[in-house]
Design a protein around this motif. Sequence first.
Motif, PDB file in Angstrom:
ATOM      1  N   VAL A  24      34.191  34.150  30.301  1.00 17.86           N
ATOM      2  CA  VAL A  24      34.981  32.910  30.242  1.00 17.86           C
ATOM      3  C   VAL A  24      36.448  33.188  29.944  1.00 17.86           C
ATOM      4  CG1 VAL A  24      35.322  30.799  28.896  1.00 17.86           C
ATOM      5  CG2 VAL A  24      33.047  31.419  29.685  1.00 17.86           C
ATOM      6  N   PHE A  25      36.735  34.113  29.019  1.00 15.44           N
ATOM      7  CA  PHE A  25      38.118  34.305  28.595  1.00 15.44           C
ATOM      8  C   PHE A  25      38.869  35.393  29.347  1.00 15.44           C
ATOM      9  CE2 PHE A  25      36.410  32.291  24.681  1.00 15.44           C
ATOM     10  CZ  PHE A  25      37.197  31.157  24.743  1.00 15.44           C
ATOM     11  N   LYS A  26      38.173  36.346  29.959  1.00 11.07           N
ATOM     12  CA  LYS A  26      38.869  37.432  30.646  1.00 11.07           C
ATOM     13  C   LYS A  26      38.723  37.370  32.169  1.00 11.07           C
ATOM     14  CE  LYS A  26      40.741  40.196  27.604  1.00 11.07           C
ATOM     15  NZ  LYS A  26      42.136  40.568  27.618  1.00 11.07           N
ATOM     16  N   LEU A  27      37.504  37.237  32.658  1.00 11.82           N
ATOM     17  CA  LEU A  27      37.282  37.337  34.095  1.00 11.82           C
ATOM     18  C   LEU A  27      37.539  36.036  34.846  1.00 11.82           C
ATOM     19  CD1 LEU A  27      34.067  39.526  34.204  1.00 11.82           C
ATOM     20  CD2 LEU A  27      36.433  40.243  34.436  1.00 11.82           C
ATOM     21  N   PHE A  28      37.154  34.913  34.279  1.00 11.94           N
ATOM     22  CA  PHE A  28      37.304  33.639  34.975  1.00 11.94           C
ATOM     23  C   PHE A  28      38.763  33.284  35.278  1.00 11.94           C
ATOM     24  CE2 PHE A  28      37.234  28.941  35.187  1.00 11.94           C
ATOM     25  CZ  PHE A  28      36.432  28.822  36.301  1.00 11.94           C
ATOM     26  N   PRO A  29      39.704  33.433  34.338  1.00 14.20           N
ATOM     27  CA  PRO A  29      41.101  33.118  34.687  1.00 14.20           C
ATOM     28  C   PRO A  29      41.678  34.045  35.761  1.00 14.20           C
ATOM     29  CG  PRO A  29      40.841  33.141  32.318  1.00 14.20           C
ATOM     30  CD  PRO A  29      39.571  33.674  32.905  1.00 14.20           C
ATOM     31  N   ARG A  30      41.266  35.301  35.796  1.00 14.58           N
ATOM     32  CA  ARG A  30      41.797  36.230  36.798  1.00 14.58           C
ATOM     33  C   ARG A  30      41.278  35.926  38.195  1.00 14.58           C
ATOM     34  NH1 ARG A  30      41.733  42.117  33.855  1.00 14.58           N
ATOM     35  NH2 ARG A  30      43.141  41.538  32.155  1.00 14.58           N
ATOM     36  N   THR A  31      40.033  35.474  38.311  1.00 14.08           N
ATOM     37  CA  THR A  31      39.490  35.200  39.642  1.00 14.08           C
ATOM     38  C   THR A  31      40.045  33.901  40.215  1.00 14.08           C
ATOM     39  OG1 THR A  31      37.550  34.150  38.676  1.00 14.08           O
ATOM     40  CG2 THR A  31      37.366  36.464  39.269  1.00 14.08           C
ATOM     41  N   ASN A  32      40.451  32.971  39.375  1.00 17.41           N
ATOM     42  CA  ASN A  32      41.037  31.737  39.891  1.00 17.41           C
ATOM     43  C   ASN A  32      42.424  31.982  40.473  1.00 17.41           C
ATOM     44  OD1 ASN A  32      38.880  30.107  39.368  1.00 17.41           O
ATOM     45  ND2 ASN A  32      39.611  29.474  37.362  1.00 17.41           N
ATOM     46  N   LYS A  33      43.148  32.966  39.952  1.00 15.12           N
ATOM     47  CA  LYS A  33      44.492  33.258  40.456  1.00 15.12           C
ATOM     48  C   LYS A  33      44.459  33.966  41.801  1.00 15.12           C
ATOM     49  CE  LYS A  33      46.611  33.619  35.912  1.00 15.12           C
ATOM     50  NZ  LYS A  33      47.211  34.524  34.938  1.00 15.12           N
ATOM     51  N   THR A  34      43.517  34.890  41.985  1.00 21.67           N
ATOM     52  CA  THR A  34      43.509  35.697  43.205  1.00 21.67           C
ATOM     53  C   THR A  34      42.858  34.984  44.379  1.00 21.67           C
ATOM     54  OG1 THR A  34      41.443  36.766  42.583  1.00 21.67           O
ATOM     55  CG2 THR A  34      43.481  37.841  41.883  1.00 21.67           C
ATOM     56  N   GLY A  35      41.785  34.268  44.156  1.00 19.25           N
ATOM     57  CA  GLY A  35      41.085  33.595  45.237  1.00 19.25           C
ATOM     58  C   GLY A  35      40.230  34.543  46.057  1.00 19.25           C
ATOM     59  N   ASP A  36      39.921  35.706  45.540  1.00 16.64           N
ATOM     60  CA  ASP A  36      39.117  36.702  46.236  1.00 16.64           C
ATOM     61  C   ASP A  36      37.644  36.291  46.223  1.00 16.64           C
ATOM     62  OD1 ASP A  36      38.358  39.000  47.495  1.00 16.64           O
ATOM     63  OD2 ASP A  36      38.420  40.240  45.697  1.00 16.64           O
ATOM     64  N   HIS A  37      37.028  36.303  47.389  1.00 19.80           N
ATOM     65  CA  HIS A  37      35.628  35.870  47.496  1.00 19.80           C
ATOM     66  C   HIS A  37      34.689  36.861  46.817  1.00 19.80           C
ATOM     67  CE1 HIS A  37      32.104  33.925  49.054  1.00 19.80           C
ATOM     68  NE2 HIS A  37      31.686  35.067  49.587  1.00 19.80           N
ATOM     69  N   ASP A  38      34.946  38.147  46.951  1.00 20.81           N
ATOM     70  CA  ASP A  38      34.071  39.155  46.328  1.00 20.81           C
ATOM     71  C   ASP A  38      34.093  39.041  44.807  1.00 20.81           C
ATOM     72  OD1 ASP A  38      33.415  40.138  48.789  1.00 20.81           O
ATOM     73  OD2 ASP A  38      34.952  41.708  48.761  1.00 20.81           O
ATOM     74  N   ALA A  39      35.247  38.766  44.236  1.00 19.05           N
ATOM     75  CA  ALA A  39      35.347  38.621  42.783  1.00 19.05           C
ATOM     76  C   ALA A  39      34.569  37.399  42.308  1.00 19.05           C
ATOM     77  CB  ALA A  39      36.807  38.519  42.369  1.00 19.05           C
ATOM     78  N   LYS A  40      34.587  36.337  43.085  1.00 25.07           N
ATOM     79  CA  LYS A  40      33.838  35.137  42.697  1.00 25.07           C
ATOM     80  C   LYS A  40      32.333  35.372  42.766  1.00 25.07           C
ATOM     81  CE  LYS A  40      37.386  31.808  43.732  1.00 25.07           C
ATOM     82  NZ  LYS A  40      37.781  30.615  44.465  1.00 25.07           N
ATOM     83  N   VAL A  41      31.893  36.152  43.737  1.00 21.79           N
ATOM     84  CA  VAL A  41      30.461  36.468  43.830  1.00 21.79           C
ATOM     85  C   VAL A  41      30.042  37.342  42.651  1.00 21.79           C
ATOM     86  CG1 VAL A  41      28.741  37.696  45.198  1.00 21.79           C
ATOM     87  CG2 VAL A  41      30.347  36.174  46.319  1.00 21.79           C
ATOM     88  N   LEU A  42      30.859  38.334  42.306  1.00 22.15           N
ATOM     89  CA  LEU A  42      30.556  39.168  41.145  1.00 22.15           C
ATOM     90  C   LEU A  42      30.578  38.358  39.854  1.00 22.15           C
ATOM     91  CD1 LEU A  42      32.414  42.482  41.897  1.00 22.15           C
ATOM     92  CD2 LEU A  42      29.969  42.136  41.691  1.00 22.15           C
ATOM     93  N   LEU A  43      31.492  37.411  39.749  1.00 19.89           N
ATOM     94  CA  LEU A  43      31.533  36.535  38.578  1.00 19.89           C
ATOM     95  C   LEU A  43      30.258  35.705  38.481  1.00 19.89           C
ATOM     96  CD1 LEU A  43      33.359  35.510  36.251  1.00 19.89           C
ATOM     97  CD2 LEU A  43      34.108  33.736  37.810  1.00 19.89           C
ATOM     98  N   LEU A  44      29.763  35.236  39.610  1.00 20.07           N
ATOM     99  CA  LEU A  44      28.511  34.478  39.625  1.00 20.07           C
ATOM    100  C   LEU A  44      27.334  35.365  39.209  1.00 20.07           C
ATOM    101  CD1 LEU A  44      27.022  31.829  40.382  1.00 20.07           C
ATOM    102  CD2 LEU A  44      26.737  32.826  42.648  1.00 20.07           C
ATOM    103  N   ILE A  45      27.304  36.600  39.686  1.00 22.92           N
ATOM    104  CA  ILE A  45      26.221  37.521  39.322  1.00 22.92           C
ATOM    105  C   ILE A  45      26.260  37.827  37.825  1.00 22.92           C
ATOM    106  CG2 ILE A  45      25.395  39.885  39.609  1.00 22.92           C
ATOM    107  CD1 ILE A  45      26.233  39.638  42.569  1.00 22.92           C
ATOM    108  N   PHE A  46      27.449  38.085  37.284  1.00 21.27           N
ATOM    109  CA  PHE A  46      27.568  38.370  35.855  1.00 21.27           C
ATOM    110  C   PHE A  46      27.209  37.149  35.011  1.00 21.27           C
ATOM    111  CE2 PHE A  46      30.827  41.890  36.732  1.00 21.27           C
ATOM    112  CZ  PHE A  46      29.827  42.842  36.771  1.00 21.27           C
ATOM    113  N   THR A  47      27.521  35.954  35.486  1.00 24.53           N
ATOM    114  CA  THR A  47      27.174  34.742  34.760  1.00 24.53           C
ATOM    115  C   THR A  47      25.657  34.546  34.735  1.00 24.53           C
ATOM    116  OG1 THR A  47      29.267  33.758  35.449  1.00 24.53           O
ATOM    117  CG2 THR A  47      27.594  32.267  34.606  1.00 24.53           C
ATOM    118  N   VAL A  48      25.008  34.800  35.860  1.00 22.67           N
ATOM    119  CA  VAL A  48      23.541  34.700  35.900  1.00 22.67           C
ATOM    120  C   VAL A  48      22.926  35.737  34.971  1.00 22.67           C
ATOM    121  CG1 VAL A  48      21.538  35.057  37.407  1.00 22.67           C
ATOM    122  CG2 VAL A  48      23.439  33.648  38.176  1.00 22.67           C
TER     123      VAL A  48
END
Length: 63
Positions: A24-48
């Motif tokens: 929530v505090f480190k990865l989520f703000p960085r992925t919203n700035k870049t808009g990279d699809h792979d980073a969002k998928v990895l964020l979803l996997i780490f959240t699960v």
Amino acid sequence: MMSHNLLTGLLILLSGIALLVFIVFKLFPRTNKTGDHDAKVLLLIFTVLAVGLLGMGSWVCFI
């Protein structure tokens, strides 16, 4: 003295909480700035994974 199940479940639960806070505090703000699809998928996997750790830790700890 804590039982083995309680201690193991508590450690798993704390690792899930720590991973969720890190996401929530480190990865989520960085992925919203870049808009990279792979980073969002990895964020979803780490959240699960973090939610799975929370569920497994609470199940071991309280049962």
